[in-house]
Scaffold this motif. Structure first.
Motif, PDB file in Angstrom:
ATOM      1  N   THR A  86       0.388  -1.115  -0.051  1.00 24.33           N
ATOM      2  CA  THR A  86      -0.307   0.021   0.068  1.00 24.33           C
ATOM      3  C   THR A  86       0.848   1.278  -0.135  1.00 24.33           C
ATOM      4  N   LEU A  87       0.578   2.133  -1.031  1.00 27.93           N
ATOM      5  CA  LEU A  87       1.166   3.532  -1.195  1.00 27.93           C
ATOM      6  C   LEU A  87       0.667   4.496   0.184  1.00 27.93           C
ATOM      7  N   ILE A  88       1.546   5.106   0.515  1.00 27.05           N
ATOM      8  CA  ILE A  88       0.308   6.018   1.194  1.00 27.05           C
ATOM      9  C   ILE A  88       1.437   7.504   0.640  1.00 27.05           C
ATOM     10  N   CYS A  89       0.663   8.747   0.807  1.00 23.91           N
ATOM     11  CA  CYS A  89       1.037   9.859   0.798  1.00 23.91           C
ATOM     12  C   CYS A  89       0.268  10.711   2.153  1.00 23.91           C
ATOM     13  N   ALA A  90       1.390  11.052   2.594  1.00 24.34           N
ATOM     14  CA  ALA A  90       0.665  11.813   3.928  1.00 24.34           C
ATOM     15  C   ALA A  90       1.570  13.257   3.572  1.00 24.34           C
ATOM     16  N   GLY A  91       0.108  13.829   2.703  1.00 27.30           N
ATOM     17  CA  GLY A  91      -0.253  14.849   2.373  1.00 27.30           C
ATOM     18  C   GLY A  91       0.830  16.434   2.820  1.00 27.30           C
ATOM     19  N   GLU A  92       0.817  16.571   3.680  1.00 26.65           N
ATOM     20  CA  GLU A  92       0.931  17.818   4.350  1.00 26.65           C
ATOM     21  C   GLU A  92       2.666  18.142   4.460  1.00 26.65           C
ATOM     22  N   SER A  93       3.817  17.189   5.245  1.00 21.66           N
ATOM     23  CA  SER A  93       4.729  16.479   4.872  1.00 21.66           C
ATOM     24  C   SER A  93       5.363  15.820   3.687  1.00 21.66           C
ATOM     25  N   GLY A  94       4.633  15.891   2.804  1.00 21.61           N
ATOM     26  CA  GLY A  94       5.559  15.440   1.339  1.00 21.61           C
ATOM     27  C   GLY A  94       5.743  14.147   1.620  1.00 21.61           C
ATOM     28  N   ARG A  95       5.524  13.066   2.583  1.00 25.66           N
ATOM     29  CA  ARG A  95       5.965  12.001   2.817  1.00 25.66           C
ATOM     30  C   ARG A  95       5.426  11.127   2.214  1.00 25.66           C
ATOM     31  N   VAL A  96       5.660  10.139   1.469  1.00 23.39           N
ATOM     32  CA  VAL A  96       5.643   9.259   0.645  1.00 23.39           C
ATOM     33  C   VAL A  96       6.156   7.494   1.457  1.00 23.39           C
ATOM     34  N   ILE A  97       5.147   7.113   1.141  1.00 26.48           N
ATOM     35  CA  ILE A  97       6.453   5.155   2.169  1.00 26.48           C
ATOM     36  C   ILE A  97       5.096   3.781   1.375  1.00 26.48           C
ATOM     37  N   GLU A  98       6.253   2.960   1.510  1.00 28.75           N
ATOM     38  CA  GLU A  98       5.611   2.293   0.579  1.00 28.75           C
ATOM     39  C   GLU A  98       5.264   0.596   1.716  1.00 28.75           C
ATOM     40  N   VAL A  99       4.904   0.708   2.048  1.00 30.86           N
ATOM     41  CA  VAL A  99       4.470  -0.801   3.469  1.00 30.86           C
ATOM     42  C   VAL A  99       3.608  -1.897   2.300  1.00 30.86           C
ATOM     43  N   ALA A 100       4.365  -2.982   3.315  1.00 30.83           N
ATOM     44  CA  ALA A 100       3.756  -4.348   2.718  1.00 30.83           C
ATOM     45  C   ALA A 100       2.567  -4.482   3.988  1.00 30.83           C
ATOM     46  N   PRO A 101       1.975  -5.430   3.817  1.00 32.71           N
ATOM     47  CA  PRO A 101       0.947  -6.219   4.785  1.00 32.71           C
ATOM     48  C   PRO A 101       0.471  -6.012   5.982  1.00 32.71           C
ATOM     49  N   ASP A 102       2.346  -6.803   6.156  1.00 33.18           N
ATOM     50  CA  ASP A 102       2.539  -7.110   7.439  1.00 33.18           C
ATOM     51  C   ASP A 102       2.936  -5.505   8.467  1.00 33.18           C
ATOM     52  N   GLY A 103       2.958  -4.248   7.677  1.00 35.00           N
ATOM     53  CA  GLY A 103       2.937  -3.229   7.600  1.00 35.00           C
ATOM     54  C   GLY A 103       4.419  -2.819   7.570  1.00 35.00           C
ATOM     55  N   THR A 104       5.126  -3.899   6.974  1.00 39.66           N
ATOM     56  CA  THR A 104       7.327  -3.368   7.014  1.00 39.66           C
ATOM     57  C   THR A 104       7.364  -1.848   5.418  1.00 39.66           C
ATOM     58  N   VAL A 105       7.760  -0.752   5.639  1.00 40.76           N
ATOM     59  CA  VAL A 105       8.020   0.028   5.441  1.00 40.76           C
ATOM     60  C   VAL A 105       9.291  -0.454   4.064  1.00 40.76           C
ATOM     61  N   VAL A 106       9.091  -0.576   2.857  1.00 38.69           N
ATOM     62  CA  VAL A 106       9.915  -0.620   1.413  1.00 38.69           C
ATOM     63  C   VAL A 106      10.088  -0.411   0.651  1.00 38.69           C
ATOM     64  N   TRP A 107       9.869   0.703   0.811  1.00 37.59           N
ATOM     65  CA  TRP A 107      10.434   2.692   0.576  1.00 37.59           C
ATOM     66  C   TRP A 107       9.731   3.504   0.593  1.00 37.59           C
ATOM     67  N   ASP A 108      10.118   4.707   1.392  1.00 33.34           N
ATOM     68  CA  ASP A 108      10.522   5.643   2.129  1.00 33.34           C
ATOM     69  C   ASP A 108      10.628   7.502   1.975  1.00 33.34           C
ATOM     70  N   TYR A 109      10.439   7.530   1.540  1.00 34.85           N
ATOM     71  CA  TYR A 109      10.081   9.095   0.502  1.00 34.85           C
ATOM     72  C   TYR A 109       9.885  10.207   1.021  1.00 34.85           C
ATOM     73  N   ALA A 110      10.919  11.342   1.086  1.00 34.95           N
ATOM     74  CA  ALA A 110       9.992  12.867   1.541  1.00 34.95           C
ATOM     75  C   ALA A 110      10.740  13.509   0.462  1.00 34.95           C
ATOM     76  N   SER A 111       9.250  13.757  -0.727  1.00 36.34           N
ATOM     77  CA  SER A 111       9.541  14.676  -1.457  1.00 36.34           C
ATOM     78  C   SER A 111      10.836  16.364  -1.088  1.00 36.34           C
ATOM     79  N   PRO A 112      11.489  17.091  -1.699  1.00 34.30           N
ATOM     80  CA  PRO A 112      12.011  17.167  -2.016  1.00 34.30           C
ATOM     81  C   PRO A 112      11.512  18.742  -2.996  1.00 34.30           C
ATOM     82  N   LEU A 113      10.572  18.214  -3.649  1.00 34.00           N
ATOM     83  CA  LEU A 113      10.277  19.406  -4.823  1.00 34.00           C
ATOM     84  C   LEU A 113       9.730  20.214  -3.909  1.00 34.00           C
TER      85      LEU A 113
END
Length: 718
Positions: free
Chosen positions: A471-498
């Motif tokens: 599941t790809l999640i965008c925390a809009g206020e901070s511009g943080r985008v993370i991808e989590v596996a079904p068990d909640g493990t974070v597999v990708w994490d990106y804080a937009s510098p744009l």
């Protein structure tokens, strides 16, 4: 476009950058991967209001940097924070709220394409199958303003040329927030429509709730595009057509609210807040870029009997604040997120416009009335305030066919007004079959949830289920985008510098605050083919510690598979070719499974990606048959082969293959190609074959479409 020192051409630099810096990035940011609260226990309302238990270690201590700066480290560091092999391969579309640019970003944080406009987003953006960008945009409107304002939808080609636009912004209506491209090529958008204070009063609205002396309820418009500009409205739905009120028996739509959950209480409203809290939030939203500068006066023609307080911003007339629209093609249903009431509503799209104004007609026989609603029973008299389980939510999405949870609804639950606060992503299951809906309002059952401080966001934000189950999640206020596996493990994490080059109302930020700029105003290279170097691209703007990141806000961040037709059209990938043997695709690398698993091994992705690209390019192949053979005898073997065929179809559908073009069958051990008495022979008998079953609508090979195999079901899930 100027490249940073030592930069390689963007498409080549993707893998080179990864190879050189990925180990460093992983070591540097491994500690930032959050421990999360994850729940997979099915719960039915009102039980869904209960939070999942938080694992030990979820509350990490503050770092020295956090203590010094007074803000969480997660808000300070920008760029790629973590990438693992479990991340879904694709590209993420980012439209910073304060920017006139839209970016397509790879898994290493590199920008692979940029479109420029003359306006900030307003708010949603999507990639079309032809590689064009569809973008909602915020344009000036002197009559009404509010959070999520838009007014225009545009289509941009690869080079950034406008090839179509539709303007919905005048004294009577204004598009806002979200829209969807429907399978028929039409666009379905959300818009506000004007109702005077007199009209609202006559409909039974309490004058005390008319704080702007007017009301702007929501409507949906379906447009048939007429390039190069404009569109023909072919279907409409108006919330105003489906009201109920129990305040005045002499006015229309009078009745008991609790007895009519299919209707909308005209006096249901967002929780009352003080003028100071309202003003503070409005200022935060302006700084975030979510709301522009607008008129402060109320309707000068308002009738005094409306009783509306004077001097409040027009934003007070935004009654429902619908912030998301989703479409389910198999059922022909629409879901909308009604932020102010903290509810999700389900509507019947099969109605005509005339039927949508009434309570009769359409597939479900209920016209434009609500077929289902969930999140806040209090607003329609179905429960107390503590039964609420959605809190100012955003971004309802139907999980697409081919992805785990297909047919469920995914919601970013912001947590506004939630006891204890905190955001979560919640997955809900509803029985929306014809019989279920006709019996009454289907209940929502929460089947999965993810919560962590790193996704907390009081406004905007979104979530998207990936074909591999992440599941790809965008925390809009901070511009943080993370991808989590079904068990909640974070597999990708990106804080937009744009970052944006425009502020609300058109004011420009300080020098150097454009996308990728560092604190000193220099270019950090974020727009030039790679993530910014260490220490560059940090936050640059006013912010209260712990409050919204005012520079990097994102409405959403949809991801598109590397094999998505739009990505391929944009980035230019060569068409796949296959050798055919008697109508069978000859695979250079076999599709394999571990043990009795139905899921293909990761090594099979190469062949599956090639098959998907070939099928998308070969539109003359109207039916392709997926045959699965195993070496397990009898009924268990047949069932295993059918489960594997179904899983392969879901994989291909997730890669953009039309589900209706697939025929999936299992053969068990009924068609061996080698001696089953030897290990080598049994290994040869375990195989997947993909065959051309129908060419231009005509059967191939003199066989039935199923080839004599046992059907594994409908790939479309019908």
């Amino acid at each position: 476009m100027t490249m940073p020192p030592f930069a390689l051409p963007s498409r080549l630099s993707v893998r080179v950058t990864q190879a050189l810096f990925a180990p460093l990035l992983l070591c540097t940011w491994a500690s930032a991967a959050p421990a999360a609260a994850v729940s997979t226990d099915p719960q039915e309302a009102p039980g869904v209001a209960q939070d999942a238990a938080t694992p030990a270690g979820n509350d990490r201590g503050a770092s020295a940097a956090e203590v010094e700066s007074g803000e969480p480290e997660a808000r300070r560091a920008r760029g790629l924070k973590l990438r693992t092999e479990r991340a879904f391969d694709g590209y993420t579309l980012l439209a910073p709220l304060q920017s006139t640019s839209t970016f397509l970003v790879g898994l290493d944080g590199e920008v692979v394409h940029e479109w420029t406009s003359d306006a900030p987003p307003g708010q949603a953006t999507y990639l079309r199958e032809n590689g064009h960008l569809l973008r909602a945009e915020r344009i000036d409107n002197d009559v009404f303003y509010g959070g999520g304002e838009g007014g225009r939808v545009r289509e941009y080609d690869h080079a950034g040329n406008v090839v179509w636009e539709y303007v919905c912004s005048d004294s009577k209506r204004r598009a806002h927030h979200d829209f969807k491209l429907l399978p028929n090529g039409h666009v379905l958008l959300i818009a506000w429509e004007y109702k005077s204070g007199e009209e609202a009063f006559d409909a039974g609205r309490d004058p005390a709730l008319l704080e702007a002396a007017q009301l702007w309820p929501d409507m949906l418009l379906e447009l048939e595009l007429t390039p190069p500009s404009g569109g023909k409205v072919v279907w409409e739905w108006h919330a105003w057509d489906h009201l109920i009120q129990e305040r005045d028996p002499k006015k229309p739509n009078h009745g008991k609210v609790a007895e009519h959950p299919e209707r909308i209480d005209v006096n249901a409203d967002r929780p009352a807040r003080s003028a100071e809290d309202e003003a503070r939030e409005l200022e935060d939203l302006r700084r975030l870029g979510y709301v522009g500068d607008g008129p402060r006066q109320t309707d000068p023609g308002a009738n005094p009997r409306d009783g509306a307080p004077r001097g409040r911003p027009m934003r007070g007339g935004d009654w429902l604040h619908t912030n998301a629209v989703a479409y389910e093609p198999t059922l022909d249903l629409i879901a909308i997120s009604v932020h102010s009431l903290s509810e999700i509503w389900i509507l019947d799209h099969s109605t005509t416009t005339a039927e949508a104004r009434t309570s009769r007609g359409g597939r479900y026989g209920k016209g434009g009335d609500l077929l289902a609603r969930f999140g806040n029973p209090r607003v329609h008299g179905a429960g107390p305030s503590d039964a609420q389980f959605l809190f100012g939510q955003h971004d309802v999405q139907w999980i697409a066919a081919g992805s785990p949870g297909a047919g469920h609804l995914l919601v970013f639950n912001n947590g506004q007004g939630k006891p204890g606060g905190g955001s979560s992503v919640d997955e809900f299951e509803l029985d929306l079959s014809l019989d279920s809906v006709r019996r009454g309002m289907p209940a929502a059952r929460r089947v999965w949830s993810y919560a962590h401080a790193d996704i907390d966001s009081g406004h905007i934000s979104g979530a998207q289920r990936q074909p591999n189950g992440n599941t790809l999640i965008c925390a809009g206020e901070s511009g943080r985008v993370i991808e989590v596996a079904p068990d909640g493990t974070v597999v990708w994490d990106y804080a937009s510098p744009l970052r944006g080059e425009v502020r609300a109302g058109g004011r420009r930020p300080p020098r150097g605050a454009g996308p990728g700029a560092d604190r000193d105003g220099g270019r950090a290279g974020a727009r030039d083919g790679g993530p910014p170097p260490a220490g560059a691209g940090g936050p640059n703007g006013r912010r209260r510690p712990g409050g919204p990141d005012m520079d990097h806000g994102l409405f959403r961040a949809p991801r598109y598979a590397a094999e998505d037709p739009g990505v391929e059209a944009l980035l230019g990938r060569p068409a796949e070719t296959f050798e055919l043997a008697a109508g069978r695709l000859v695979l250079s690398q076999a599709i394999e499974f571990d043990g009795d698993s139905a899921a293909p091994t990761p090594a099979s992705d190469v062949s599956l990606a090639k098959i998907a690209r070939w099928l998308r390019a070969r539109r003359d192949v109207t039916k392709a048959r997926i045959e699965v053979h195993v070496d397990l005898a009898g009924e268990p073997g047949l069932e295993l082969s059918k489960r594997r065929a179904k899983a392969l179809a879901a994989n291909l559908v997730g890669r953009g293959v039309d589900c209706s073009r697939l025929v999936i069958v299992g053969f068990g051990d009924s068609k061996p190609v080698a001696d089953a008495s030897t290990p080598a022979g049994r290994a040869a008998n375990r195989r997947v074959e993909v065959r051309v079953a129908e060419l231009r609508g005509r059967a191939v090979g003199g066989e039935p479409l199923d080839g004599g195999g046992a059907s594994a079901g409908d790939p479309c899930g019908r």
